[in-house]
Design a protein around this motif. Structure first.
Motif, PDB file in Angstrom:
ATOM      1  N   TYR A  74     128.736  10.231 -50.407  1.00 58.26           N
ATOM      2  CA  TYR A  74     128.262  11.522 -49.891  1.00 58.26           C
ATOM      3  C   TYR A  74     126.743  11.551 -49.662  1.00 58.26           C
ATOM      4  N   LYS A  75     126.150  10.463 -49.247  1.00 61.45           N
ATOM      5  CA  LYS A  75     124.707  10.418 -49.046  1.00 61.45           C
ATOM      6  C   LYS A  75     124.296  10.625 -47.588  1.00 61.45           C
ATOM      7  N   GLU A  76     125.251  10.525 -46.669  1.00 66.83           N
ATOM      8  CA  GLU A  76     124.910  10.491 -45.254  1.00 66.83           C
ATOM      9  C   GLU A  76     124.336  11.814 -44.727  1.00 66.83           C
ATOM     10  N   GLU A  77     124.535  12.906 -45.446  1.00 67.25           N
ATOM     11  CA  GLU A  77     124.026  14.183 -44.944  1.00 67.25           C
ATOM     12  C   GLU A  77     122.525  14.371 -45.187  1.00 67.25           C
ATOM     13  N   THR A  78     121.937  13.594 -46.096  1.00 70.18           N
ATOM     14  CA  THR A  78     120.501  13.773 -46.379  1.00 70.18           C
ATOM     15  C   THR A  78     119.695  12.482 -46.329  1.00 70.18           C
ATOM     16  N   ASN A  79     120.348  11.310 -46.281  1.00 70.45           N
ATOM     17  CA  ASN A  79     119.562  10.074 -46.371  1.00 70.45           C
ATOM     18  C   ASN A  79     118.680   9.813 -45.149  1.00 70.45           C
ATOM     19  N   HIS A  80     118.922  10.543 -44.064  1.00 67.83           N
ATOM     20  CA  HIS A  80     118.098  10.393 -42.857  1.00 67.83           C
ATOM     21  C   HIS A  80     117.093  11.525 -42.699  1.00 67.83           C
ATOM     22  N   GLY A 125     125.178  19.320 -50.890  1.00 67.28           N
ATOM     23  CA  GLY A 125     126.493  19.781 -51.322  1.00 67.28           C
ATOM     24  C   GLY A 125     127.092  20.702 -50.280  1.00 67.28           C
ATOM     25  N   PRO A 126     128.404  20.888 -50.307  1.00 70.23           N
ATOM     26  CA  PRO A 126     129.074  21.708 -49.288  1.00 70.23           C
ATOM     27  C   PRO A 126     128.580  23.142 -49.224  1.00 70.23           C
ATOM     28  N   GLY A 127     128.016  23.658 -50.323  1.00 74.47           N
ATOM     29  CA  GLY A 127     127.586  25.049 -50.350  1.00 74.47           C
ATOM     30  C   GLY A 127     126.169  25.291 -49.875  1.00 74.47           C
ATOM     31  N   VAL A 128     125.457  24.219 -49.436  1.00 73.55           N
ATOM     32  CA  VAL A 128     124.060  24.360 -49.004  1.00 73.55           C
ATOM     33  C   VAL A 128     123.988  24.380 -47.479  1.00 73.55           C
ATOM     34  N   LYS A 129     123.278  25.341 -46.930  1.00 72.29           N
ATOM     35  CA  LYS A 129     123.163  25.454 -45.478  1.00 72.29           C
ATOM     36  C   LYS A 129     122.083  24.525 -44.915  1.00 72.29           C
ATOM     37  N   ASN A 130     120.913  24.483 -45.555  1.00 72.66           N
ATOM     38  CA  ASN A 130     119.803  23.655 -45.073  1.00 72.66           C
ATOM     39  C   ASN A 130     119.563  22.502 -46.056  1.00 72.66           C
ATOM     40  N   LYS A 131     120.436  21.514 -45.969  1.00 74.20           N
ATOM     41  CA  LYS A 131     120.350  20.366 -46.871  1.00 74.20           C
ATOM     42  C   LYS A 131     119.080  19.569 -46.580  1.00 74.20           C
ATOM     43  N   GLY A 190     119.403  28.517 -48.443  1.00 74.89           N
ATOM     44  CA  GLY A 190     120.607  29.190 -47.973  1.00 74.89           C
ATOM     45  C   GLY A 190     121.854  28.597 -48.564  1.00 74.89           C
ATOM     46  N   ILE A 191     122.692  29.428 -49.155  1.00 72.56           N
ATOM     47  CA  ILE A 191     123.937  28.951 -49.762  1.00 72.56           C
ATOM     48  C   ILE A 191     125.100  29.828 -49.319  1.00 72.56           C
ATOM     49  N   SER A 192     126.294  29.294 -49.475  1.00 75.68           N
ATOM     50  CA  SER A 192     127.511  30.018 -49.103  1.00 75.68           C
ATOM     51  C   SER A 192     127.729  31.218 -50.024  1.00 75.68           C
ATOM     52  N   ASP A 193     128.577  32.119 -49.573  1.00 77.68           N
ATOM     53  CA  ASP A 193     128.875  33.319 -50.369  1.00 77.68           C
ATOM     54  C   ASP A 193     129.814  33.012 -51.531  1.00 77.68           C
ATOM     55  N   ASN A 194     130.561  31.919 -51.411  1.00 78.36           N
ATOM     56  CA  ASN A 194     131.611  31.658 -52.405  1.00 78.36           C
ATOM     57  C   ASN A 194     131.310  30.415 -53.235  1.00 78.36           C
ATOM     58  N   LEU A 249     122.910  20.229 -56.542  1.00 78.15           N
ATOM     59  CA  LEU A 249     124.171  20.175 -55.791  1.00 78.15           C
ATOM     60  C   LEU A 249     124.876  21.521 -55.903  1.00 78.15           C
ATOM     61  N   VAL A 250     125.389  21.998 -54.765  1.00 80.74           N
ATOM     62  CA  VAL A 250     126.083  23.294 -54.729  1.00 80.74           C
ATOM     63  C   VAL A 250     127.467  23.088 -54.136  1.00 80.74           C
ATOM     64  N   PHE A 251     128.475  23.577 -54.852  1.00 80.11           N
ATOM     65  CA  PHE A 251     129.865  23.433 -54.406  1.00 80.11           C
ATOM     66  C   PHE A 251     130.521  24.791 -54.249  1.00 80.11           C
ATOM     67  N   ASN A 252     131.361  24.917 -53.203  1.00 79.23           N
ATOM     68  CA  ASN A 252     132.127  26.136 -52.962  1.00 79.23           C
ATOM     69  C   ASN A 252     133.417  26.120 -53.768  1.00 79.23           C
ATOM     70  N   ASP A 253     134.073  27.269 -53.786  1.00 77.22           N
ATOM     71  CA  ASP A 253     135.336  27.379 -54.524  1.00 77.22           C
ATOM     72  C   ASP A 253     136.341  26.326 -54.075  1.00 77.22           C
ATOM     73  N   GLU A 254     136.464  26.138 -52.742  1.00 76.96           N
ATOM     74  CA  GLU A 254     137.492  25.223 -52.231  1.00 76.96           C
ATOM     75  C   GLU A 254     137.143  23.754 -52.463  1.00 76.96           C
ATOM     76  N   ASP A 255     135.873  23.475 -52.797  1.00 74.83           N
ATOM     77  CA  ASP A 255     135.456  22.082 -53.016  1.00 74.83           C
ATOM     78  C   ASP A 255     135.668  21.628 -54.453  1.00 74.83           C
ATOM     79  N   VAL A 256     135.848  22.579 -55.349  1.00 71.26           N
ATOM     80  CA  VAL A 256     135.992  22.250 -56.761  1.00 71.26           C
ATOM     81  C   VAL A 256     137.467  22.216 -57.105  1.00 71.26           C
TER      82      VAL A 256
END
Length: 447
Positions: free
Chosen positions: A18-24, A295-301, A320-324, A354-361
């Motif tokens: 799960y590094k590809e979303e921020t390693n660049h 994490g899935p719950g972060v808008k601006n990773k 910015g984070i998700s509501d759930n 790291l921020v996770f939503n309900d559906e990710d946990v």
């Protein structure tokens, strides 16, 4: 083209990266929060002692708290402002710590006044160690152990190799990756200070094979006349644990109960090396660090340079984070800690959020009896027997766990819990067991 070093430690696991979303994503400067909440307990050892008073104006980089012994470091102002309150503040451990509420001046800048520069060419090893302590530097890989203590080589030992740890094997985290790419000169300069402080004749930078761009970048920028080598190792967790890195690169094992210096090594995190190279030439203290927020719950990773004491709640509001959201971790998912209070602050040991939503946990099923499958034994990088220790922990045989099963060698990497099909929280059992063993040992010594 660098080749991958084939040797590695036994066992281990391969969690998704799960590094590809921020390693660049390049490192970005984080805004100052209106109020910074700075705990004194930011490192292993004695907490820092506050030397400022309420109502006092301070400049960025000014000393706020002094070290209270050898295993202790000072704390410096992350921003210019006014000391509004000195009171207990919450920490990730759940304990309260004395702390400082620093109200930041509006439009406070990033400038830091020059301190007492430490010249690499003329400074002695002891002066470098003192400079590292005075800068408030601790291990930035997460342990937060005072760096000057780790670097002090005993009189009867020799440091044959300085290992720079650029592995960053925790899923999601890309802090060290970006530091190697963007703070290259600081890393190399920091290594020079470290080699002089330890007397190491050579240095090796260990990097996992999922960061080939960083490995090749460093290889190109290391001056040819410096005895610094880059070695790429296979991707495997927990490759970044210092004992595992020593085995992979040096081909030797640190003895049970021993330290890296027992096999002639000193291991330093690459971000720590970069801070040494950045701070010591100016006589500055550490005020900020790079943190991966993802994490899935972060808008601006991204990877952000965040001032110490920035409240977690403010950080999450800014990115910015998700509501759930369901769970927030400080550190990685394997060795990090779930946060129960968003009013804690970014500290020196915070490498990731790291921020996770309900559906990710995925709720782990209830714990079942051990089925003796041996998966945890095959996963343990130290060849311990987590299954047997877990059973002993249930019967509160803590002293036997330490004496017969080498409990204190466990560094709580979480590999055993990760593979357990019975959902036994083994690493939590071991963490509690180690705490009890240490308290009993301390009580006996005081008696």
């Amino acid at each position: 083209m660098l080749n991958i070093h084939k040797d590695t430690f036994k066992h281990g696991v391969h969690p998704p990266e799960y590094k590809e979303e921020t390693n660049h994503l390049p490192i970005r400067q984080f805004d100052f929060a209106p109020v910074l909440i700075i705990p004194m307990a930011q490192h292993i050892g004695s907490p820092s002692e506050i030397v400022v008073r309420e109502g006092q104006e301070v400049e960025r980089g000014q000393l706020l708290a002094k070290s209270t012994g050898y295993v202790s470091v000072p704390i410096h102002a992350p921003a210019a402002g006014i000391i509004r309150k000195i009171a207990n503040v919450p920490t990730i451990s759940g304990k309260m710590s004395p702390g400082i509420f620093l109200e930041v001046f509006p439009f406070s800048g990033q400038e830091v006044a020059e301190g007492m520069p430490l010249d690499l060419e003329t400074a002695s090893a002891d002066e470098i160690l003192k400079g590292i302590q005075d800068a408030g530097i601790v291990g930035l890989g997460g342990a937060a152990f005072p760096t000057h203590v780790k670097l002090k080589v005993p009189d009867d030992k020799n440091c044959e190799v300085l290992l720079i740890n650029g592995i960053e094997c925790e899923p999601y985290l890309t802090t060290d990756h970006r530091v190697m790419l963007e703070q290259t000169e600081d890393v190399i300069h920091g290594i020079k200070y470290l080699m002089k402080a330890t007397g190491a004749p050579k240095a090796i930078i260990g990097i996992e094979a999922n960061k080939m761009d960083a490995a090749e970048h460093l290889e190109r920028h290391i001056p040819k006349d410096l005895p610094i080598e880059v070695k790429v190792v296979p991707v495997k967790y927990p490759q970044g644990a210092e004992k595992m890195l020593i085995t992979s690169i040096m081909g030797v094992e640190v003895p049970s109960g021993g330290l890296p210096i027992d096999v002639g090594a000193v291991v330093v995190n690459v971000a720590t090396a970069a801070e040494i190279g950045r701070l010591l030439p100016h006589g500055w203290g550490i005020q900020e660090r790079v943190v991966t927020i993802t994490g899935p719950g972060v808008k601006n990773k991204g990877n952000y340079l965040i001032p110490m004491g920035t409240p977690l709640r403010y950080v999450l509001d800014q990115v910015g984070i998700s509501d759930n959201i369901s769970e927030v971790y400080m550190g990685g998912p394997m060795m990090g800690m779930a946060v129960s209070n968003l009013d804690i602050s970014i500290v020196k040991g915070t490498s990731g959020i790291l921020v996770f939503n309900d559906e990710d946990v995925v709720s782990r099923n209830e714990e079942h009896p051990c089925i003796k499958c041996g998966a945890c034994v095959e996963a343990c990088p130290l060849s311990l027997n987590p299954s047997r220790m877990g059973l002993m922990a249930k019967f509160k045989a803590y002293d036997r766990m330490a004496e017969e099963q080498n409990l204190l060698d466990c560094f709580e990497c979480g590999s055993c819990s990760f593979v357990c099909p019975s959902y036994i929280p083994l690493v939590q059992y071991f963490r509690l067991s180690k705490s009890i063993v240490r308290k009993r040992k301390s009580a006996k010594q005081h008696a």
